[in-house]
Design a protein around this motif. Structure first.
Motif, PDB file in Angstrom:
ATOM      1  N   UNK A 197       0.820  -1.208   0.000  1.00 63.37           N
ATOM      2  CA  UNK A 197       0.000   0.000   0.000  1.00 63.37           C
ATOM      3  C   UNK A 197       0.857   1.263   0.000  1.00 63.37           C
ATOM      4  N   UNK A 198       1.914   1.276   0.789  1.00 61.17           N
ATOM      5  CA  UNK A 198       2.815   2.421   0.846  1.00 61.17           C
ATOM      6  C   UNK A 198       3.466   2.658  -0.516  1.00 61.17           C
ATOM      7  N   UNK A 199       3.944   1.601  -1.137  1.00 61.71           N
ATOM      8  CA  UNK A 199       4.588   1.720  -2.444  1.00 61.71           C
ATOM      9  C   UNK A 199       3.606   2.212  -3.503  1.00 61.71           C
ATOM     10  N   UNK A 200       2.392   1.727  -3.450  1.00 56.14           N
ATOM     11  CA  UNK A 200       1.379   2.192  -4.397  1.00 56.14           C
ATOM     12  C   UNK A 200       1.126   3.683  -4.222  1.00 56.14           C
ATOM     13  N   UNK A 201       1.075   4.156  -2.986  1.00 57.45           N
ATOM     14  CA  UNK A 201       0.885   5.589  -2.725  1.00 57.45           C
ATOM     15  C   UNK A 201       2.051   6.413  -3.254  1.00 57.45           C
ATOM     16  N   UNK A 202       3.240   5.805  -3.300  1.00 56.79           N
ATOM     17  CA  UNK A 202       4.426   6.487  -3.806  1.00 56.79           C
ATOM     18  C   UNK A 202       4.533   6.420  -5.324  1.00 56.79           C
ATOM     19  N   UNK A 203       3.600   5.710  -5.972  1.00 54.54           N
ATOM     20  CA  UNK A 203       3.580   5.659  -7.430  1.00 54.54           C
ATOM     21  C   UNK A 203       4.108   4.394  -8.062  1.00 54.54           C
ATOM     22  N   UNK A 204       4.450   3.411  -7.253  1.00 58.44           N
ATOM     23  CA  UNK A 204       4.931   2.131  -7.795  1.00 58.44           C
ATOM     24  C   UNK A 204       3.739   1.347  -8.313  1.00 58.44           C
ATOM     25  N   UNK A 205       3.840   0.859  -9.544  1.00 61.76           N
ATOM     26  CA  UNK A 205       2.726   0.119 -10.136  1.00 61.76           C
ATOM     27  C   UNK A 205       2.996  -1.377 -10.240  1.00 61.76           C
ATOM     28  N   UNK A 206       4.234  -1.803 -10.084  1.00 66.63           N
ATOM     29  CA  UNK A 206       4.564  -3.218 -10.174  1.00 66.63           C
ATOM     30  C   UNK A 206       5.443  -3.637  -9.019  1.00 66.63           C
ATOM     31  N   UNK A 207       5.230  -4.852  -8.524  1.00 72.79           N
ATOM     32  CA  UNK A 207       6.010  -5.316  -7.382  1.00 72.79           C
ATOM     33  C   UNK A 207       6.089  -6.836  -7.374  1.00 72.79           C
ATOM     34  N   UNK A 208       7.090  -7.336  -6.685  1.00 70.89           N
ATOM     35  CA  UNK A 208       7.216  -8.770  -6.468  1.00 70.89           C
ATOM     36  C   UNK A 208       7.790  -8.995  -5.086  1.00 70.89           C
ATOM     37  N   UNK A 209       7.589 -10.184  -4.577  1.00 67.94           N
ATOM     38  CA  UNK A 209       8.118 -10.530  -3.261  1.00 67.94           C
ATOM     39  C   UNK A 209       7.287 -11.608  -2.598  1.00 67.94           C
TER      40      UNK A 209
END
Length: 73
Positions: A40-52
């Motif tokens: 959620x934090x990363x999405x608020x910062x503008x990240x649209x893709x993630x893995x982990x």
């Protein structure tokens, strides 16, 4: 991405990276996402893709020849 939800310095760094990537029309992906709060934090910062680990445990590694031949190792 450990503790980015509470680390303001890391948040500023990620925000700047996202801003620069957008100017260059480059995609940005986060790796090492382990919790919903981090996502959620990363999405608020503008990240649209993630893995982990939040999405999936590491998968079994296959060699190229195994994938081509269709054999599981």
């Amino acid at each position: 991405m450990h503790n980015i939800e509470v680390d303001l310095q890391r948040q500023r760094l990620v925000r700047e990276i996202v801003t620069q990537a957008k100017l260059l029309k480059l995609p940005v992906f986060a790796i090492g996402v382990e919790t919903h709060q981090t996502l959620l934090c990363l999405q608020k910062l503008g990240i649209k893709g993630a893995q982990g680990h939040y999405f999936s445990e590491p998968l079994q590694q296959f060699s190229d020849s195994d994938l081509i031949s269709g054999h599981d190792t």
